[in-house]
Design a protein around this motif. Structure first.
Motif, PDB file in Angstrom:
ATOM      1  N   GLU A   1       2.577 -35.955  58.455  1.00 22.49           N
ATOM      2  CA  GLU A   1       2.759 -36.209  59.892  1.00 22.49           C
ATOM      3  C   GLU A   1       4.097 -35.625  60.333  1.00 22.49           C
ATOM      4  O   GLU A   1       5.106 -35.814  59.651  1.00 22.49           O
ATOM      5  CB  GLU A   1       2.812 -37.716  60.187  1.00 22.49           C
ATOM      6  CG  GLU A   1       1.592 -38.490  59.758  1.00 22.49           C
ATOM      7  CD  GLU A   1       1.674 -39.992  60.068  1.00 22.49           C
ATOM      8  OE1 GLU A   1       0.653 -40.649  60.012  1.00 22.49           O
ATOM      9  OE2 GLU A   1       2.800 -40.482  60.356  1.00 22.49           O
TER      10      GLU A   1
ATOM     11  N   ARG B   1       3.838 -54.888  60.170  1.00 24.92           N
ATOM     12  CA  ARG B   1       4.469 -54.033  59.153  1.00 24.92           C
ATOM     13  C   ARG B   1       5.854 -54.594  58.893  1.00 24.92           C
ATOM     14  O   ARG B   1       6.606 -54.823  59.839  1.00 24.92           O
ATOM     15  CB  ARG B   1       4.543 -52.590  59.674  1.00 24.92           C
ATOM     16  CG  ARG B   1       5.304 -51.652  58.778  1.00 24.92           C
ATOM     17  CD  ARG B   1       5.377 -50.229  59.312  1.00 24.92           C
ATOM     18  NE  ARG B   1       4.135 -49.494  59.142  1.00 24.92           N
ATOM     19  CZ  ARG B   1       3.996 -48.193  59.432  1.00 24.92           C
ATOM     20  NH1 ARG B   1       5.019 -47.510  59.904  1.00 24.92           N
ATOM     21  NH2 ARG B   1       2.829 -47.579  59.243  1.00 24.92           N
TER      22      ARG B   1
ATOM     23  N   LYS C   1       0.312 -50.097  69.212  1.00 27.58           N
ATOM     24  CA  LYS C   1       0.224 -48.723  69.727  1.00 27.58           C
ATOM     25  C   LYS C   1      -0.894 -48.705  70.741  1.00 27.58           C
ATOM     26  O   LYS C   1      -2.007 -49.168  70.448  1.00 27.58           O
ATOM     27  CB  LYS C   1      -0.109 -47.735  68.617  1.00 27.58           C
ATOM     28  CG  LYS C   1       1.009 -47.598  67.592  1.00 27.58           C
ATOM     29  CD  LYS C   1       0.843 -46.316  66.805  1.00 27.58           C
ATOM     30  CE  LYS C   1       1.674 -46.377  65.545  1.00 27.58           C
ATOM     31  NZ  LYS C   1       2.111 -45.073  65.087  1.00 27.58           N
TER      32      LYS C   1
ATOM     33  N   ARG D   1      -0.622 -54.088  64.669  1.00 29.29           N
ATOM     34  CA  ARG D   1      -0.406 -54.236  63.232  1.00 29.29           C
ATOM     35  C   ARG D   1       0.860 -55.024  62.942  1.00 29.29           C
ATOM     36  O   ARG D   1       1.748 -55.161  63.787  1.00 29.29           O
ATOM     37  CB  ARG D   1      -0.337 -52.867  62.558  1.00 29.29           C
ATOM     38  CG  ARG D   1       0.960 -52.139  62.776  1.00 29.29           C
ATOM     39  CD  ARG D   1       0.974 -50.790  62.064  1.00 29.29           C
ATOM     40  NE  ARG D   1       2.155 -50.047  62.447  1.00 29.29           N
ATOM     41  CZ  ARG D   1       2.242 -48.736  62.467  1.00 29.29           C
ATOM     42  NH1 ARG D   1       1.214 -47.997  62.126  1.00 29.29           N
ATOM     43  NH2 ARG D   1       3.364 -48.153  62.811  1.00 29.29           N
TER      44      ARG D   1
HETATM   45  C1  V4E Z   1      -2.829 -44.768  66.899  1.00 28.68           C
HETATM   46  C2  V4E Z   1      -3.905 -44.975  65.918  1.00 28.68           C
HETATM   47  C3  V4E Z   1      -3.803 -45.841  64.874  1.00 28.68           C
HETATM   48  C4  V4E Z   1      -2.657 -46.683  64.482  1.00 28.68           C
HETATM   49  C5  V4E Z   1      -2.025 -46.040  63.298  1.00 28.68           C
HETATM   50  O1  V4E Z   1      -1.360 -44.916  63.742  1.00 28.68           O
HETATM   51  P1  V4E Z   1      -0.922 -43.762  62.741  1.00 28.68           P
HETATM   52  O2  V4E Z   1       0.152 -42.994  63.418  1.00 28.68           O
HETATM   53  O3  V4E Z   1      -2.099 -42.989  62.325  1.00 28.68           O
HETATM   54  O4  V4E Z   1      -0.393 -44.569  61.484  1.00 28.68           O
HETATM   55  P2  V4E Z   1       0.975 -44.455  60.684  1.00 28.68           P
HETATM   56  O5  V4E Z   1       0.870 -45.321  59.502  1.00 28.68           O
HETATM   57  O6  V4E Z   1       1.272 -43.016  60.408  1.00 28.68           O
HETATM   58  O7  V4E Z   1       2.012 -45.032  61.705  1.00 28.68           O
HETATM   59  P3  V4E Z   1       3.555 -44.615  61.940  1.00 28.68           P
HETATM   60  O8  V4E Z   1       4.300 -44.977  60.697  1.00 28.68           O
HETATM   61  O9  V4E Z   1       3.571 -43.127  62.216  1.00 28.68           O
HETATM   62  O10 V4E Z   1       3.970 -45.448  63.128  1.00 28.68           O
HETATM   63  S1  V4E Z   1      -5.201 -45.833  63.990  1.00 28.68           S
HETATM   64  C6  V4E Z   1      -5.917 -44.708  64.999  1.00 28.68           C
HETATM   65  N1  V4E Z   1      -5.124 -44.339  65.967  1.00 28.68           N
HETATM   66  C7  V4E Z   1      -5.556 -43.329  66.886  1.00 28.68           C
HETATM   67  C8  V4E Z   1      -5.436 -41.961  66.273  1.00 28.68           C
HETATM   68  C9  V4E Z   1      -6.247 -40.917  66.749  1.00 28.68           C
HETATM   69  N2  V4E Z   1      -7.115 -41.118  67.736  1.00 28.68           N
HETATM   70  N3  V4E Z   1      -6.150 -39.669  66.204  1.00 28.68           N
HETATM   71  C10 V4E Z   1      -5.287 -39.443  65.209  1.00 28.68           C
HETATM   72  C11 V4E Z   1      -5.183 -38.072  64.619  1.00 28.68           C
HETATM   73  N4  V4E Z   1      -4.488 -40.406  64.735  1.00 28.68           N
HETATM   74  C12 V4E Z   1      -4.553 -41.647  65.256  1.00 28.68           C
END
Ligand code: V4E
Length: 220
Positions: free
Chosen positions: A162, A57, A64, A55
């Motif tokens: 989260e 940002r 990731k 991504r």
């Molecule tokens: C790892 C992932 C994805 C990428 C987005 O991650 P996420 O932590 O959900 O986004 P965000 O905006 O909170 O990012 P941060 O600001 O914390 O860096 S999209 C899907 N995945 C995999 C995944 C999964 N398998 N299960 C769960 C509960 N979440 C994500």
């Protein structure tokens, strides 16, 4: 040791009115901001089918990808509620990993020699498949060092909380899991099911066929 590679350990939760009240009592709000994310993949979704999430940002690239830490077989109930992903922010390393992941579908790219940032996207045929904005309120707890609690509200109408700890490369993932579990208890979280992230909901609505494929491959 690289400061651009860390492991994000995270537990998502549904934030009830009671959880929010507790968080506002015991936590310190450290800011509210808007995050605009653009996610990229090949038209055949070669990255996300490998559980790799690329991504952009705030003008920076982030990748990731799954961790290989050998603890998959013997996880506690609390650990099963958490995800662990390697978070990479160094563009050259990101390009290397992306190229490695899609080398079968992209034979002759010279990505690492590209100095024009956007050009590497078209060279490896990456297109934006998801784009959304999130309003995020972030909290910390005085007694839980390095834990951040985010309350996210995505522009497509999904709310999620989260609890996350960023572990530097080679750091203690087990202690991060314990911090997250203690924090969950302090907030009064009772759910024992994994909670969907923003991307799950986004894909379900906007790319249902790909979402079904990710489910069947157990990526989501
Ligand atoms: C790892 C992932 C994805 C990428 C987005 O991650 P996420 O932590 O959900 O986004 P965000 O905006 O909170 O990012 P941060 O600001 O914390 O860096 S999209 C899907 N995945 C995999 C995944 C999964 N398998 N299960 C769960 C509960 N979440 C994500």
């Amino acid at each position: 040791m690289y400061d651009w590679m860390s492991v994000e350990v995270e537990r998502k939760f549904v934030c009830s009115a009671d959880n929010l009240k507790t968080l506002e009592e015991i936590g310190v709000c450290v800011g509210q901001h808007q995050i605009h994310d653009q996610y990229f993949d090949t038209p055949m979704f070669d990255l996300t089918l490998r559980d790799m999430w690329l991504r952009k940002r705030k003008g920076c690239w982030e990748l990731k990808c799954p961790t290989v830490d050998g603890t998959e077989g013997e996880q506690s109930k609390a650990a099963l509620l958490c995800t662990r992903y390697k978070e990479i922010t160094n563009l050259a390393e990101i390009q290397l990993r992306v190229r490695e992941a899609i080398k079968d579908v992209c034979e002759d790219s010279e990505m690492s020699s590209s100095h024009v940032e956007e050009s590497w996207l078209s060279k490896v045929n990456l297109v934006c498949f998801a784009e959304f904005t999130t309003v995020r309120r972030s909290f910390t707890l005085e007694e839980e060092e390095a834990v951040q609690i985010d309350l996210d509200q995505a522009d497509f109408g999904y709310h999620v909380g989260e609890i996350e700890v960023l572990v530097p490369e080679g750091g203690d993932v087990q202690s991060a899991l314990e911090k997250i579990e203690r924090t969950a208890q302090k907030l009064g979280l009772t759910g024992d099911q994994r909670v969907e992230g923003k991307m799950n909901v986004y894909l379900k609505r906007n790319h249902p066929e790909h979402y079904a494929k990710l489910l069947s491959k157990r990526v989501l």
